[in-house]
Write a protein that holds these residues in place. Structure first.
Motif, PDB file in Angstrom:
ATOM      1  N   SER A   1      -1.375   3.321   7.675  1.00 40.06           N
ATOM      2  CA  SER A   1      -2.114   2.087   7.955  1.00 40.06           C
ATOM      3  C   SER A   1      -3.248   2.343   8.960  1.00 40.06           C
ATOM      4  O   SER A   1      -4.226   1.601   8.998  1.00 40.06           O
ATOM      5  CB  SER A   1      -1.163   1.012   8.498  1.00 40.06           C
TER       6      SER A   1
ATOM      7  N   VAL B   1      -8.205   7.687   0.481  1.00 44.06           N
ATOM      8  CA  VAL B   1      -8.286   7.269  -0.916  1.00 44.06           C
ATOM      9  C   VAL B   1      -7.070   7.847  -1.645  1.00 44.06           C
ATOM     10  O   VAL B   1      -6.958   9.078  -1.756  1.00 44.06           O
ATOM     11  CB  VAL B   1      -9.590   7.747  -1.589  1.00 44.06           C
TER      12      VAL B   1
ATOM     13  N   GLU C   1       0.277   1.329   0.653  1.00 45.96           N
ATOM     14  CA  GLU C   1       1.051   0.996   1.850  1.00 45.96           C
ATOM     15  C   GLU C   1       2.151   0.010   1.519  1.00 45.96           C
ATOM     16  O   GLU C   1       3.296   0.153   1.984  1.00 45.96           O
ATOM     17  CB  GLU C   1       0.107   0.402   2.911  1.00 45.96           C
TER      18      GLU C   1
ATOM     19  N   THR D   1      -4.768   3.546  -7.167  1.00 47.21           N
ATOM     20  CA  THR D   1      -4.372   2.416  -6.334  1.00 47.21           C
ATOM     21  C   THR D   1      -5.248   2.369  -5.091  1.00 47.21           C
ATOM     22  O   THR D   1      -5.893   3.348  -4.711  1.00 47.21           O
ATOM     23  CB  THR D   1      -2.900   2.532  -5.912  1.00 47.21           C
ATOM     24  N   THR D   2      -5.243   1.194  -4.449  1.00 51.68           N
ATOM     25  CA  THR D   2      -5.956   1.084  -3.169  1.00 51.68           C
ATOM     26  C   THR D   2      -5.010   1.498  -2.045  1.00 51.68           C
ATOM     27  O   THR D   2      -3.792   1.636  -2.236  1.00 51.68           O
ATOM     28  CB  THR D   2      -6.423  -0.356  -2.946  1.00 51.68           C
ATOM     29  N   GLN D   3      -5.603   1.661  -0.838  1.00 50.01           N
ATOM     30  CA  GLN D   3      -4.779   2.043   0.310  1.00 50.01           C
ATOM     31  C   GLN D   3      -3.766   0.947   0.637  1.00 50.01           C
ATOM     32  O   GLN D   3      -2.622   1.239   0.992  1.00 50.01           O
ATOM     33  CB  GLN D   3      -5.675   2.328   1.533  1.00 50.01           C
ATOM     34  N   GLU D   4      -4.189  -0.326   0.471  1.00 53.13           N
ATOM     35  CA  GLU D   4      -3.282  -1.430   0.778  1.00 53.13           C
ATOM     36  C   GLU D   4      -2.110  -1.454  -0.205  1.00 53.13           C
ATOM     37  O   GLU D   4      -0.949  -1.717   0.178  1.00 53.13           O
ATOM     38  CB  GLU D   4      -4.032  -2.759   0.718  1.00 53.13           C
ATOM     39  N   GLN D   5      -2.418  -1.170  -1.487  1.00 52.12           N
ATOM     40  CA  GLN D   5      -1.346  -1.147  -2.484  1.00 52.12           C
ATOM     41  C   GLN D   5      -0.366   0.006  -2.214  1.00 52.12           C
ATOM     42  O   GLN D   5       0.866  -0.158  -2.342  1.00 52.12           O
ATOM     43  CB  GLN D   5      -1.946  -1.003  -3.887  1.00 52.12           C
TER      44      GLN D   5
ATOM     45  N   GLU E   1      -2.665   7.857  -7.801  1.00 54.87           N
ATOM     46  CA  GLU E   1      -4.100   7.775  -8.030  1.00 54.87           C
ATOM     47  C   GLU E   1      -4.436   6.451  -8.718  1.00 54.87           C
ATOM     48  O   GLU E   1      -3.667   5.959  -9.552  1.00 54.87           O
ATOM     49  CB  GLU E   1      -4.560   8.949  -8.899  1.00 54.87           C
TER      50      GLU E   1
ATOM     51  N   ASP F   1      -8.000   6.084   7.082  1.00 52.98           N
ATOM     52  CA  ASP F   1      -8.964   5.661   6.073  1.00 52.98           C
ATOM     53  C   ASP F   1      -8.946   6.695   4.949  1.00 52.98           C
ATOM     54  O   ASP F   1      -9.623   7.720   5.023  1.00 52.98           O
ATOM     55  CB  ASP F   1     -10.356   5.561   6.695  1.00 52.98           C
TER      56      ASP F   1
END
Length: 639
Positions: A98, A103, A82, A76-80, A74, A101
C-alpha cells in the motif's frame, strides 16, 4: 648558550585553552576569502554526497517494485491486488504494497533503473571533484599560515634579548620553531578539512533524515548528547598529557642536541653512560606522556563506534517495522540507514578530532609563548646618526651599573675612557665581567644605570644597526655556516667582492692554509667547521671581522684556539689594521696582550688596575700575580 640541564619542568594544564584556540583561528584571518571558498566548495560537495543515498534508495525502490509487482496478477490495478491480498489474509503484505507505487505483473523498469544509477554516479563524481579542489585550497591556506608563523618566530628571535635566549635550552627553542609549528600545521590541515565537511554533513544528513522520517530521526538524535558528554570527559583528561608530550619533546631535543654538540668531550670523559641515562630519562617521560595522551584520546573513537552501533540497531529494527506497516518504503529505510551511518560517522570524526585539536593547541601555546616573550627595547624614535667625521671610535663608560640578576651584584660603578686607536686588553679571572664589558658595548644587554658613549653619543640613542655596523666582533666559539671559505669570509660585508675577500684573507694569514686545500677559497666547509682545524676556523672568523672594516674591533678570546705560530701572524695582522681603530682584546693568555696600549684588570665587575704591561708588572699588583701564575716555572724537587 645555557640549557635546562636534566631538570624537568612540572606538567601544567594550558593557561587559556579557549584563548589560545581563538588566537590560532585569528592567525587564519589573512586567508578569509579562500576559507569562504573552501566552505562553499565543501557545502556543494556535501550536498551532492548527501543526495546520493536518497537517489540510490529510489533505485532500490525500482528494483523492489519490479520484484513485488511480478508476483501480482497481471492486468489488475494496485488497489485490486491489495484488496485480493487482504481477502486472502495477507494483511502484512497488503500493508507493505500500500505504501508502494507499482504495476502488478510488470517487472523491473531497467531504463529508469539505469538513469537513476547514472545520476548516483554523477552525484558522487562531482562531489569528489569538488572535495579535491577544496583540499587543494585548504592545503595552501594551512601552509601559508605555517609560513607566516615561522616568519613571525624568526622576526621575534631577532627582537628577543640575549638574556632570554641564554636562559633557555637551545633544543627546546628549536623544537618550538620546527616540531611545534609542524604539528600545528598538520593539526590544522586535518581538523579544518574534517571540521567543515563533518559539520556540513551532519546538518545536511539530519535534514534528509527528518524529511524521510522524523520518528527515526529522533532515535538517531538521542545518541548525540551521550556522544558529546563522552567526548568532553575523555578530551579533558587527555589535554594535560598532550601538553606534557610536547614539553618532553622539547626537553629531549635539547638533551640530544647537547650530546651531539659535545660528542668529543662526552667521549673523552667516558660520560656516554651519564648522557645515555639523561636521554633515557627524557625519553621515558616522552614515552609515558605520549602513551597516555594517545591512549586516552584514542578511546574516543571506540566509544563513539559503540554508540553508533546501538543507533544502527535501533534504526534497522524500527525501520523494518515501518516498512512492514507500509509507512516507509524499503528504499527510504535503506537511505535512512545510510544517512544514519553518515550521521554517526562525522560525529565520531569530530570527536576523534579532539586529540588533534588538543595536540595542535598545545603546540600553538608553546609557539605563542615564544612570540609573547620579552623583547629588547625599541630603537629611539629619533635616532642620532653615527659620527662620520674627525677622530672616531672613542668609547666612554660613565658610571655604568649592570646586573644579570637583580639580587646578584656585578658591575656597580664602572667608569672608563678609551681613546680612538687604542688597543685595550681586558684580563681577569673567570666571572670578573670581561665578556660582559663588550656585551654592553654591543648592547646585547642593556645597562641598568649610567651611560656608554661612542664618539660622545649615548649608544642608546643610536639604532642597534648603526651601532653594530661600526663594530667587528670575534668570539671564542667560532661560528661558520655550511658554504665555501670565501662565502664565510664574505659574510662580514654585504656585497663584498672576491678581491676584498682575498685581501682580508691575506691580512689574517688565512691564505696560507687556503692555498693548500684542493679547491682553495671554494672549499666547502660545514657548520661545524669540518675540513679545517680549530685554529684555521678561528682565522676565518677573524678575516670575516676584518673584512667588515669596523671602527671598533672586539676579540673575545679570539686567539685561544690558535697555535703559537699562527698567533704571531694574527698579532702582526692586527698591528697593521689597528690604525684609526679602537680594539678590545679579552684574553687569558697574557702573552697576546703585552703590546696593548692599556691593560684593564677586572675583578667582580670592577676595574682594579689599569696601565701598560711593563707598568703593571712593576706595580706588583693583581696583574703581576696573574702574570706570575701563568708564566712562573714549575718547581722540580730533586730526589
Amino acid at each position: 648558550m645555557s640549557g635546562h640541564g636534566p631538570g624537568v619542568a612540572p606538567v601544567q594544564k594550558p593557561t587559556d585553552f579557549r584563548g589560545t584556540l581563538r588566537r590560532l583561528l585569528g592567525s587564519l584571518r589573512p586567508e578569509r576569502a579562500r576559507l569562504v571558498l573552501v566552505v562553499v566548495l565543501a557545502a556543494a560537495s556535501v550536498a551532492l554526497n548527501t543526495l546520493g543515498p536518497k537517489v540510490l534508495g529510489d533505485a532500490t525502490n525500482i528494483i523492489f517494485r519490479g520484484v513485488v509487482g511480478r508476483t501480482l496478477p497481471e492486468g489488475t490495478t494496485q488497489e485490486q491486488a491489495e484488496a485480493g491480498l487482504r481477502a486472502a489474509g495477507e494483511q502484512q503484505l497488503a500493508d507493505m504494497i500500500s505504501g508502494m507505487d507499482l504495476v502488478p505483473g510488470a517487472g523491473i523498469d531497467t531504463t529508469a533503473l539505469a538513469q537513476t544509477l547514472l545520476v548516483v554516479v554523477a552525484l558522487y563524481t562531482c562531489g569528489a571533484l569538488l572535495m579535491a579542489v577544496q583540499g587543494l585550497l585548504l592545503a595552501g591556506v594551512v601552509q601559508r599560515t605555517g609560513y607566516r608563523l615561522r616568519a613571525d618566530v624568526q622576526a621575534k628571535l631577532d627582537r628577543t634579548p640575549l638574556s632570554y635566549v641564554d636562559q633557555r635550552s637551545r633544543g627546546d627553542l628549536l623544537s618550538r620553531v620546527t616540531n611545534d609549528i609542524d604539528n600545528l600545521t598538520q593539526s590544522l590541515q586535518q581538523t579544518l578539512s574534517q571540521l567543515v565537511v563533518n559539520v556540513l554533513t551532519v546538518v545536511g544528513v539530519l535534514g534528509m533524515m527528518v524529511w524521510l522520517s522524523w520518528q527515526l530521526a529522533l532515535i538517531a538524535l538521542v545518541t548525540v548528547p551521550l556522544s558529546a558528554a563522552m567526548t568532553l570527559v575523555i578530551a579533558k583528561r587527555a589535554q594535560p598529557h598532550f601538553l606534557a608530550q610536547w614539553r618532553a619533546t622539547g626537553d629531549l631535543g635539547g638533551q640530544v642536541e647537547e650530546a651531539f654538540t659535545g660528542h668529543e668531550v662526552v667521549t673523552a670523559f667516558n660520560s656516554q653512560e651519564e648522557f645515555a641515562r639523561r636521554v633515557a630519562g627524557h625519553n621515558e617521560r616522552l614515552f609515558h606522556s605520549s602513551f597516555r595522551a594517545q591512549f586516552i584520546s584514542g578511546t574516543i573513537m571506540p566509544a563513539m563506534q559503540f554508540v553508533s552501533n546501538l543507533n544502527y540497531v535501533a534504526v534497522a529494527v524500527v525501520g523494518g517495522l515501518r516498512v512492514a506497516s507500509g509507512a516507509l518504503t524499503l528504499g527510504e529505510v535503506q537511505a535512512f540507514i545510510q544517512y544514519s551511518r553518515q550521521f554517526s560517522q562525522p560525529l565520531g570524526q569530530l570527536a576523534s578530532m579532539a586529540n588533534l585539536v588538543q595536540s595542535g593547541v598545545a603546540s600553538a601555546e608553546r609557539v605563542y609563548e615564544l612570540l609573547d616573550g620579552p623583547e629588547q627595547s625599541a630603537d629611539p624614535a629619533d635616532p642620532v646618526p653615527p659620527v662620520t667625521t674627525g677622530p672616531r671610535s672613542r668609547v666612554v663608560f660613565d658610571h655604568v651599573r649592570f646586573r644579570y640578576e637583580p639580587d646578584t651584584p656585578l658591575i656597580e660603578d664602572l667608569s672608563l675612557t678609551v681613546e680612538p686607536g687604542q688597543t685595550v686588553a681586558v684580563v681577569g679571572p673567570t666571572g670578573a665581567g670581561k665578556t660582559t664589558l663588550v656585551n654592553l658595548i654591543m648592547r646585547f644587554y642593556e645597562i641598568d644605570d649610567g651611560r656608554i658613549l661612542l664618539d660622545g653619543v649615548d649608544t642608546r640613542r643610536l639604532t642597534r644597526h648603526d651601532l653594530r655596523e661600526q663594530i667587528g666582533m670575534v668570539l671564542q666559539d667560532a661560528w661558520l655556516f655550511k658554504g665555501t671559505i670565501a662565502e664565510n669570509i664574505a659574510f662580514g660585508k654585504v656585497g663584498a667582492t672576491r678581491a676584498e675577500v682575498e685581501e682580508a684573507a691575506r691580512a689574517t694569514s688565512v691564505d696560507r692554509f687556503v692555498h693548500t686545500l684542493p679547491d682553495g677559497f671554494d672549499t666547502v666547509i660545514d657548520d661545524e667547521g669540518g675540513g679545517v682545524s680549530a685554529g684555521e676556523k678561528q682565522l676565518i672568523t677573524i678575516a670575516r671581522a676584518f673584512l667588515s672594516d669596523p671602527q671598533i674591533l672586539i676579540l673575545d678570546e679570539a686567539t685561544s684556539s690558535v697555535d703559537t705560530r699562527t698567533e704571531v701572524l694574527v698579532q702582526q695582522a692586527m698591528n697593521r689594521l689597528r690604525s684609526g681603530r679602537t680594539s678590545f682584546v679579552i684574553a687569558h693568555r697574557l702573552s697576546t696582550i703585552r703590546d696593548a696600549d692599556v691593560i684593564l684588570v677586572m675583578e667582580h665587575g670592577d676595574i682594579v688596575e689599569q696601565g701598560t704591561h711593563a707598568g703593571l708588572l712593576e706595580a706588583g699588583g693583581a696583574y703581576a700575580d696573574l702574570y706570575q701564575a701563568q708564566f712562573a716555572a714549575p718547581v722540580v724537587e730533586e730526589t
